[in-house]
Design an enzyme around this catalytic site. Sequence first.
Site, short mmCIF file in Angstrom:
data_model
loop_
_atom_site.label_atom_id
_atom_site.label_comp_id
_atom_site.label_asym_id
_atom_site.label_seq_id
_atom_site.Cartn_x
_atom_site.Cartn_y
_atom_site.Cartn_z
N ASP A 152 -39.76 -8.70 9.92
CA ASP A 152 -38.09 -8.45 10.17
C ASP A 152 -37.90 -7.06 9.83
O ASP A 152 -37.05 -6.16 10.36
CB ASP A 152 -37.46 -9.60 9.64
CG ASP A 152 -35.89 -9.41 9.70
OD1 ASP A 152 -35.35 -9.99 10.48
OD2 ASP A 152 -35.54 -8.49 9.03
N THR A 184 -32.95 -10.05 12.38
CA THR A 184 -33.71 -10.18 13.77
C THR A 184 -34.46 -11.52 13.67
O THR A 184 -34.82 -12.01 14.96
CB THR A 184 -34.95 -8.99 13.71
OG1 THR A 184 -34.02 -7.69 13.10
CG2 THR A 184 -35.70 -8.79 14.94
N ASP A 185 -35.20 -11.81 12.51
CA ASP A 185 -35.70 -13.39 12.67
C ASP A 185 -34.77 -14.50 13.04
O ASP A 185 -35.18 -15.14 14.07
CB ASP A 185 -36.33 -13.40 11.29
CG ASP A 185 -37.83 -13.02 11.01
OD1 ASP A 185 -38.50 -12.77 11.86
OD2 ASP A 185 -38.02 -12.88 9.85
N LEU A 186 -33.86 -14.46 12.54
CA LEU A 186 -32.58 -15.56 12.82
C LEU A 186 -32.34 -15.43 14.27
O LEU A 186 -32.22 -16.44 14.94
CB LEU A 186 -31.58 -15.47 12.03
CG LEU A 186 -31.89 -15.42 10.37
CD1 LEU A 186 -30.80 -15.10 9.61
CD2 LEU A 186 -32.31 -16.78 10.02
#
Length: 412
Positions: A152, A184-186
């Site tokens: 991320d 960004t991961d989320l």
Amino acid sequence: MTNNTQPTSLQHIRVLDLTRVLAGPWCTQNLADLGADVIKVERPGVGDDTRSWGPPYAPDAEGKNSSEAAYYLTANRGKRSITLDIATPEGQQVIRHLVMQSDVVIENYKVDQLKKYGLDYASLSALKPDLVYCSITGFGQTGPYASRSGYDFIIQGMGGLMSITGERDELPGGGPQKAGVAITDLMTGMYATIAILAALTHKERTGVGQYIDLALLDVQVAMLANVGSNYLSSGKTPNRWGNAHANIVPYQTFATSDGHIIVAAGNDGQYRQFVLAGGCPELATDERFLTNPQRVELRDTLVPLLAEMVKKKSKAEWLALLEDAGVPCGPINRLDEVFADPQVQARECEIKLPHPTAGNVKLVASPIRMSETPPRYDVAPPLLGQHTDQILHELLGYSADQLAQLREKKVI
């Protein structure tokens, strides 16, 4: 909070979850909240990497630290955990059997890593043509970076977010800044959720499954939204503005006598009400600052004057004054203030779930509110391998002897 006897949107869906850390588990937690039966496959003895990402750990019934890392708890409720060594032929066969009982497979291994185990989309869809299979990687299945690992933080930098986040270079503390959470991961988890639901709808209409290729970098570029569109339209590289706005003044944070507030004066009338509330009528009539374009042009002159004005009152005084004056404003809350906020409490954003070792774990609820099929909150994040025997016996018919043999071989 939720009546768990109510029907859920995805109660007919089973998801085989081969992901770990955040992007994939965030997606599968969304699906579990909506009622899907999510089977989380973890490495024997180790499990999801985030199980060891502590402290902090959830307190147990006696108020002492349990073994459950808060990071792991944030993205794994509503799931059932099995341990399985997929590097073994026996473990691979178990996965194939589970795939035949599932609607969705989601994984976040490196490109082609599952191919050597015969657990890639081509191999599994040959067994189950209506399978929905989602792969999450840093850079996608194609392109010159496909084989790279993606994290991320790195993606926030590569994808442009950090170039527009942070204070201006010429000001104290200026420079690029990452977001405070792994955004960004989320967001990749959210896009994966959307894609899987769309693929399931297509499958229900046509009987045909499909492959979903999601990349963190693609998501980060898409997340640039209007900033990305502005660049493509103008060719001009945007600057960082910190807590200010490129096109509106005042639209930023200010320090009060005891904290910070946000003032978002989106038009000339709101600006006038702001300075009148602050006891500076001369700024309301100063010909240099009458219109927003003027204020943007002269922000370096005006903002210090406004900052001096704001410092003379407390946060609570300003919020009350500006609320009465109709000027958009808000506090910058610490997390203790967030969860004590009456609106947050009224929306029941904090939930508690009974946990086998940690007493009642506190978690953040899904923001989804649905009248007929609300999210469910009836299963705490599982212990490592908590449901291995249950799943293999009930879904695949494994006997006690077969389970003992797999355990002896350290497959489960």
